[in-house]
Scaffold this active site. Structure first.
Site, short mmCIF file in Angstrom:
data_model
loop_
_atom_site.label_atom_id
_atom_site.label_comp_id
_atom_site.label_asym_id
_atom_site.label_seq_id
_atom_site.Cartn_x
_atom_site.Cartn_y
_atom_site.Cartn_z
CB ILE A 249 -0.98 0.03 1.19
CG1 ILE A 249 -0.25 -0.28 2.47
CG2 ILE A 249 -2.14 -0.92 0.96
CD1 ILE A 249 -1.11 -0.14 3.72
CE LYS A 250 4.19 2.24 5.20
NZ LYS A 250 5.32 2.03 6.07
CE LYS A 251 1.18 4.91 -6.16
NZ LYS A 251 0.14 5.91 -6.21
NE ARG A 252 9.07 1.56 1.21
CZ ARG A 252 7.93 1.16 1.75
NH1 ARG A 252 6.94 0.78 0.99
NH2 ARG A 252 7.80 1.15 3.06
#
Ligand code: GLU
Length: 498
Positions: A249-252
């Site tokens: 769910i986190k963007k990197r």
């Protein structure tokens, strides 16, 4: 249910030494161990090393070390007096005996199908939209033993096999899903299916607690038990520990993601956790909560408390997420429970390695005071190296906040006032340090209307190069008076700006 109401369970952890020990594997070991301990039974360590091509040198030692470190001691295993029995490669005669029994009963047969033939069969099945499986071609060929032959187990041809799982209930598998599985390979080693069934039976295992990737194999095992007229154990298939879900769910950025993936993957290994200074009781606690709950809101528990509360009906059926933040939280909670002396004993090796020349490390009282001063900053034991740096080294670099504090107008007033107030002694006691700081603060408040922060921040910056960390009073009491003079002096001369 109290322990006395329970039949002592015999559980086992049956790893294959095919790679580095992973926290997911250890969670399986932990649950099997907990159930044995909760019921007052036995926990068995069995090495499943029959897949000779996948063996990794040193893997068995690493996993035994990991189990010992976590406190998952086994009652029976490769180091028992009859240790060979717990290493499958040393138990071949027994598997051959059972294979002979199945052959004699017509429940097993030789098969000489070549890899090429098997590939053709599979391809044709796929083309017909079927699941690839062995077509049981040799079942009716009545071959006798010959080189390159394997032995296959004759599964029931139609119908279903019911698997009773304590966690998931009864699951039915159509028998048509399985081609007859190999039980003895052409190299003379049994496959996992046969060896684990024979051993679980011979070792009188009552509960097979294992990862749910083995659930699809269980119908084969159930049929093997039936063919041998053996009573099957109870099965508990544990849901996966996932390492992805939460992070998707986190963007990197790709580079960041790759670095974080590598870091994350490292933390899945006990050797890394150990080296970074995670406490075994914290890892134990963390792992226990990956798929189990005590039925209350309690979270920080000792191994003994978990053993007392561990029941199978509190296992979860959904996947558990390996969350590093949560592991860190558990570690901090368990660190808080240590006395200063205990903490000191644990961080000492890290400090000795990082500051080999430091003479202070021989002074037990000083070391304990240091542990007390830095303990709130630690997530892991290895964090002590940075948190305690001020105690061993004058600052060589300064954080931006520390630099700003040192360049403030109040800085030279604060540093010179402290320097002037230092007594002619080697060290300050804690009480003296406290008094001294108060005096300097009061004095500058009166003379220049400086706030506490305006006075204390430059002093901290001069002594440590940072704007946060241990209490200033502790820092003053840990450093010698000449050292305090020197650091204040250097800061006043503007050294940090260079
Ligand atoms: N040797 C298998 C493994 O490596 C054990 C499976 C089982 O517990 O039956 O996971």
């Amino acid at each position: 249910m109290s322990q006395s109401d329970l039949t002592p369970a015999r559980t086992r952890y049956a790893p294959s030494p095919t790679g580095r020990t992973h926290l997911g594997n250890l969670r399986t070991a932990l649950f099997a161990w907990l159930w044995a301990r909760h019921t007052g039974g036995q926990f068995i360590l069995r090495i499943e090393d029959t897949d000779r091509e996948r063996l990794v040198a040193g893997a068995q030692e690493e996993l035994m070390d990991a189990l010992r470190w976590l406190g998952l001691l086994w009652d029976e295993g490769p180091d028992s007096p009859d240790g060979a029995r717990y290493v499958q490669s040393r138990n071949l005669a027994r598997y051959h005996e059972v294979v002979a029994q199945l052959l004699a009963a017509g429940r097993a047969y030789y098969c000489d199908c070549s890899p090429e033939r098997l590939e053709i069969v599979r391809r044709a099945q796929r083309a017909r939209g079927q699941k690839p499986r062995y077509d049981n071609y040799c079942r009716t060929r009545a071959l006798s033993a010959a080189e390159h032959c394997v032995v296959r187990f004759a599964m029931p041809e139609g119908g279903e096999t019911a698997v009773h799982d304590l966690l998931r209930g009864t699951i039915r598998f159509p028998n048509a899903d399985h081609g007859d599985p190999i039980i003895l390979k052409s190299d003379g080693y049994p496959t996992y299916h046969l060896a684990s069934v024979v051993d679980d039976h011979d070792m009188r295992v009552t509960h097979v607690i294992r990862a749910d990737e083995w659930l699809p194999s269980t119908p084969i095992h159930v049929n093997l038990y039936a063919a041998l007229s053996w009573q099957p154990p109870q099965f508990v298939h544990l849901p996966l520990v996932t390492d992805r879900e939460r992070r998707k769910i986190k963007k990197r950025s790709d580079a960041q993601q790759a670095a974080e993936d590598a870091e994350y993957a490292e933390l899945l290994h006990v050797a890394t956790l150990r080296q970074r200074g995670y406490l075994p009781q914290a890892v134990f606690n963390f792992l226990a909560f990956l798929g189990w709950h005590p039925g209350s809101t309690e979270e920080v528990m000792t191994p003994e408390e978990i053993v007392a509360r561990f029941t199978l009906d509190r296992l979860s059926t959904s996947p558990a997420v390996f969350d590093v933040d949560r592991l860190n939280w558990f570690n901090q909670q368990h660190l808080k429970r240590l006395s200063n002396a205990e903490l000191n004993a644990l961080i000492a090796p890290y400090l000795r390695a990082a500051y080999p020349e430091a003479v202070q490390l021989t002074d037990a009282a000083w070391c304990e005071a240091l542990s007390a001063a830095i303990r709130d900053e630690l997530v892991t034991l290895s964090d002590a190296v940075e948190a305690a740096r001020f105690a061993f080294e004058a600052p060589r670099t300064f954080s931006p906040e520390a630099l700003t504090a040192l360049q403030s107008e109040a800085a030279s007033l604060a540093l010179s006032a402290l320097s002037a107030a230092l007594p002619d002694a080697l060290r300050l006691t804690h009480a003296e340090a406290e008094q001294l700081l108060r005096r300097v603060r009061d004095q500058l408040k009166q003379s220049h209307n400086l706030s506490g922060k305006q006075v204390l921040l430059p002093i901290r910056a001069a002594l440590t190069g940072k704007s946060g960390g241990a209490h200033l009073v502790d820092i003053l009491a840990l450093l010698s008076v000449p050292e305090l003079h020197e650091r204040l002096q250097r800061a006043m001369l503007g050294a940090p700006a260079i």
